[in-house]
Design a protein around this motif. Sequence first.
Motif, mmCIF file in Angstrom:
data_model
loop_
_atom_site.group_PDB
_atom_site.id
_atom_site.type_symbol
_atom_site.label_atom_id
_atom_site.label_comp_id
_atom_site.label_asym_id
_atom_site.label_seq_id
_atom_site.Cartn_x
_atom_site.Cartn_y
_atom_site.Cartn_z
ATOM 1 N N VAL A 123 82.719 100.043 26.724
ATOM 2 C CA VAL A 123 82.278 99.472 25.645
ATOM 3 C C VAL A 123 81.080 100.380 24.907
ATOM 4 C CG1 VAL A 123 80.372 97.392 25.077
ATOM 5 C CG2 VAL A 123 82.241 97.216 26.772
ATOM 6 N N GLU A 124 80.389 101.218 25.709
ATOM 7 C CA GLU A 124 79.600 101.902 24.624
ATOM 8 C C GLU A 124 80.364 103.090 24.005
ATOM 9 O OE1 GLU A 124 75.561 101.946 27.790
ATOM 10 O OE2 GLU A 124 76.975 103.547 27.534
ATOM 11 N N GLY A 125 81.277 103.761 24.617
ATOM 12 C CA GLY A 125 82.176 104.463 23.916
ATOM 13 C C GLY A 125 82.842 104.151 22.651
ATOM 14 N N HIS A 126 83.432 103.084 22.873
ATOM 15 C CA HIS A 126 84.266 102.648 21.658
ATOM 16 C C HIS A 126 83.146 101.890 20.616
ATOM 17 C CE1 HIS A 126 87.492 102.650 24.730
ATOM 18 N NE2 HIS A 126 88.227 103.001 23.747
ATOM 19 N N ALA A 127 82.163 101.457 21.095
ATOM 20 C CA ALA A 127 81.220 100.806 20.024
ATOM 21 C C ALA A 127 80.722 101.980 19.392
ATOM 22 C CB ALA A 127 80.027 100.148 20.854
ATOM 23 N N GLY A 171 71.794 93.889 17.707
ATOM 24 C CA GLY A 171 71.944 94.820 18.491
ATOM 25 C C GLY A 171 73.063 94.642 19.423
ATOM 26 N N ARG A 172 74.066 93.806 19.554
ATOM 27 C CA ARG A 172 74.848 93.882 20.429
ATOM 28 C C ARG A 172 76.392 93.965 20.074
ATOM 29 N NH1 ARG A 172 73.809 88.592 24.718
ATOM 30 N NH2 ARG A 172 71.905 89.018 25.125
ATOM 31 N N VAL A 173 77.353 94.537 20.961
ATOM 32 C CA VAL A 173 78.769 94.766 20.600
ATOM 33 C C VAL A 173 79.318 93.501 20.408
ATOM 34 C CG1 VAL A 173 80.730 95.958 21.454
ATOM 35 C CG2 VAL A 173 78.342 96.912 21.866
ATOM 36 N N LEU A 174 80.293 93.618 19.190
ATOM 37 C CA LEU A 174 80.979 92.399 18.992
ATOM 38 C C LEU A 174 82.255 92.276 19.997
ATOM 39 C CD1 LEU A 174 81.200 92.671 15.121
ATOM 40 C CD2 LEU A 174 79.711 91.553 16.564
ATOM 41 N N LEU A 175 82.505 91.199 20.479
ATOM 42 C CA LEU A 175 83.442 91.129 21.330
ATOM 43 C C LEU A 175 84.360 89.792 21.377
ATOM 44 C CD1 LEU A 175 81.808 92.228 24.755
ATOM 45 C CD2 LEU A 175 84.000 93.118 23.951
ATOM 46 N N GLY A 176 85.564 89.766 20.863
ATOM 47 C CA GLY A 176 86.301 88.733 20.490
ATOM 48 C C GLY A 176 87.045 88.357 21.766
ATOM 49 N N ALA A 177 87.686 87.057 21.760
ATOM 50 C CA ALA A 177 88.460 86.710 22.720
ATOM 51 C C ALA A 177 90.058 87.582 22.786
ATOM 52 C CB ALA A 177 88.911 85.086 22.678
ATOM 53 N N PRO A 232 89.669 92.519 20.944
ATOM 54 C CA PRO A 232 88.934 93.149 19.788
ATOM 55 C C PRO A 232 87.512 93.417 20.347
ATOM 56 C CG PRO A 232 89.910 90.869 19.471
ATOM 57 C CD PRO A 232 89.686 91.202 20.839
ATOM 58 N N LEU A 233 86.921 94.786 19.847
ATOM 59 C CA LEU A 233 85.713 94.985 20.161
ATOM 60 C C LEU A 233 85.329 95.779 19.122
ATOM 61 C CD1 LEU A 233 84.353 96.372 23.351
ATOM 62 C CD2 LEU A 233 84.222 98.152 21.319
ATOM 63 N N GLY A 234 83.918 95.674 18.860
ATOM 64 C CA GLY A 234 83.439 96.421 17.416
ATOM 65 C C GLY A 234 82.060 96.272 17.362
ATOM 66 N N GLN A 235 81.514 96.810 16.023
ATOM 67 C CA GLN A 235 80.143 97.001 15.648
ATOM 68 C C GLN A 235 79.938 96.559 14.258
ATOM 69 O OE1 GLN A 235 77.529 97.388 17.271
ATOM 70 N NE2 GLN A 235 77.598 99.280 18.291
ATOM 71 N N ARG A 236 79.100 96.054 14.075
ATOM 72 C CA ARG A 236 78.714 95.457 12.876
ATOM 73 C C ARG A 236 77.712 96.389 12.171
ATOM 74 N NH1 ARG A 236 77.590 89.347 11.573
ATOM 75 N NH2 ARG A 236 77.881 89.536 9.034
ATOM 76 N N VAL A 280 77.841 93.486 33.074
ATOM 77 C CA VAL A 280 77.925 95.254 32.581
ATOM 78 C C VAL A 280 76.680 95.589 31.981
ATOM 79 C CG1 VAL A 280 78.993 96.535 30.939
ATOM 80 C CG2 VAL A 280 80.191 94.721 32.176
ATOM 81 N N GLU A 281 75.887 96.554 32.557
ATOM 82 C CA GLU A 281 74.557 96.709 31.888
ATOM 83 C C GLU A 281 74.930 97.390 30.366
ATOM 84 O OE1 GLU A 281 70.909 100.169 32.841
ATOM 85 O OE2 GLU A 281 72.825 99.828 34.238
ATOM 86 N N GLY A 282 73.953 96.713 29.538
ATOM 87 C CA GLY A 282 74.144 97.210 28.071
ATOM 88 C C GLY A 282 74.852 96.207 27.179
ATOM 89 N N ALA A 283 75.654 95.307 27.973
ATOM 90 C CA ALA A 283 76.342 94.266 27.519
ATOM 91 C C ALA A 283 76.315 92.972 28.084
ATOM 92 C CB ALA A 283 78.013 94.824 27.470
ATOM 93 N N PRO A 284 75.104 92.369 28.068
ATOM 94 C CA PRO A 284 75.080 90.978 29.167
ATOM 95 C C PRO A 284 75.879 90.007 28.949
ATOM 96 C CG PRO A 284 73.296 91.366 27.309
ATOM 97 C CD PRO A 284 74.192 92.605 27.244
ATOM 98 N N GLN A 285 76.558 89.933 27.861
ATOM 99 C CA GLN A 285 77.859 88.982 27.547
ATOM 100 C C GLN A 285 78.799 89.279 28.354
ATOM 101 O OE1 GLN A 285 76.768 91.164 25.328
ATOM 102 N NE2 GLN A 285 78.266 91.267 23.533
ATOM 103 N N LEU A 286 78.951 90.330 29.076
ATOM 104 C CA LEU A 286 80.154 90.573 29.849
ATOM 105 C C LEU A 286 79.926 90.924 31.392
ATOM 106 C CD1 LEU A 286 81.807 93.813 27.820
ATOM 107 C CD2 LEU A 286 82.887 91.430 27.952
#
Length: 678
Positions: A76-80, A160-166, A179-183, A275-281
């Motif tokens: 997540v961190e790398g692709h973000a 401040g969080r990474v975008l994560l789609g279904a 889908p994974l991204g940054q705003r 997942v540390e840094g991505a609490p929604q995961l």
Amino acid sequence: MNELASRPQAAAAERPEAARRPVAARLVVLIAGAVLLPALILMVAGWASWRGTWAEAGRELARAAEINAEYAERLVEGHARVAARIAESLAVHDDAALRAVGTELRESIARFIGELPLVRGAVVLDAVGDVLLLTGEAEAGWTRAPVGTYAAMLREAQPGRVLLGAAYRPPGFNGPLLPLGQRDPVRGRAVILLLDGARIGTALGRNVGGEDDSAALLRTDGAILARHPGFADPPPPLAPDRPLMAALGAGLAAGTIEGTTPRDGAPVLVAFRRVEGAPQLAVAVSRRRAAIAAQWRTAMLPVLGIGLPAILGLLGLALVVRRQQRTLELALAGLEQRVAERTASLQEGEDRLRVAIEAGRFGTWETDARTGMTTRSPRALEIFGLPPDQAVGPASDWAARIHPADRERVLAAWERLLAGRAPNYREEYRFRGPDGGWRWLESTAAVVRADPVTGLPIRCAGTVQDFTDRHEAEARRELLTQEVNHRARNTLAIVQAILRLTRAASPAEFARLVEGRVAALARAQALLAAERWTGAPLETLLSDEMAPYGGGDEVYRPGENRFALDGPPLRVRAEAVQALGMVFHELATNAAKHGALSVPEGRVSVTWRVDEAAGLLRIRWSETGGPVPSLPKHRGVGSRVIEATINGQLGGAVERRWPEQGLVCEIALPLAKTRAPG
């Protein structure tokens, strides 16, 4: 006279009949004790084994969940960061300009994400979720998400969080996309990377312990993003009443729970970790209860193999004892017979003790504290290296052969025992063997008879065991630990060298080059760990280094893809794996930037052979189908890394040529430094 004589005879006839009643009762108790007690012990052992197997499975799953959580965090961190970097590069354009952007910008972004093995395409969205720009495979249209996916991602995004789609599966694609991204916090637009969910699931599966274990990456709302084993169509989200969702909903960061599989309801043991840094995961690793039960049954086979025959043996022994008791009661044997049987029973116990001692390879001895004379068993004579005629001798003979560094300590413990200040002693020490070498012995002793008046020992007995092999094994284990520490320091030194030597025109280019070289080092490190630091196959090393450039599993079919490998089976020494990995990475990076891999029709061939006569391993890297090469104007970092590694570190030689067909690199390495022993 006849009447008087008949009375003793009747009494004698009545005694066996009266004796049969308590004999029958004792028989029932004896059989019950011989069967029920071992059966109870066996049941307790089975229960303890099951708890141990279940706990071990939980620990294995927890370790796998921790490793997968770290992998997901890096993913997540790398692709973000990649998405954020793309968003920064597009910040100079407004939305209208991005909609009308030309081919050059799309191709630039496509080339950038093309170096990432998990990224299949990229989508740029405006503040409301409308598509501004498609690039990579997303430009073809088949990877586009279902209607509303991107808008939902923006709507559910938190600062401040990474975008994560279904996860979803586009038509005509053989697996899910994530889908994974940054705003962009200023313009509100977002950059979405479409990740290959099947490859993510495969990576999760590499870290599980059992063949039937499953691993999943999921959101805390129950949506499953990637899974091992893989899936063609994304499964429905987990219901909120599932134990895993209840645990995540309660705010737990990690844990182990019991549950059932969503597909067939089979009982499973599940370990999860956010997942540390991505609490929604979160990641979850599960193992079916049936698989754990199979492990337990396998562990119980030796216990049953001993326990069941023991129960049958005890039952047989009980019947034998019953028969003996019946014979004794009916025969009214005298005291002499009972004494004889007791003597036989004692002898049997001594025999069993002797068998146990012999099976454990123990030597026994006995010392008369008043005379100082010691009687030794044959095994003790063998351990001490004494001839049979010294089965009885003074204890001083033993003390004289103790290692000088251990003698004072051992003799002090022996004196405390003889003085009555200690009831027993146990010491480990070195003892000179008959060959002059030192053996590690363990001696134990206890007072078996003491003077009733003074309390001083009269007789001491003990055992001695040679544990030299165990001690040497522990020393080897300590040496291995030191070797691992040494390799870790070497790895850090290589990373420092990479940072020092890498040159780039921009921070982004510097980060990309460093990440590539560190990734090559990490791949070599992972391969060494998988091979238990005994070396690695050269073909596997090459395949791993070519995988980021389109190699992977297809590298074994020359003529059908961009890579061809050919050479005899060869294992590379552990000391040379990381060095060769860096060399192949630099060659592949150069080919992707300037050589054959910079164009679709380019090909790379790597061949190797063993020149036993010259004592060399010869490796040939050749490129075809790429741009016509020209002689380099200056030596770059990659060239210096290759030359320093081949010439300096491995003691070999490297020669590069630039014919019209493409780069040819000839490498000659000493077999003594590169080929693994055996």
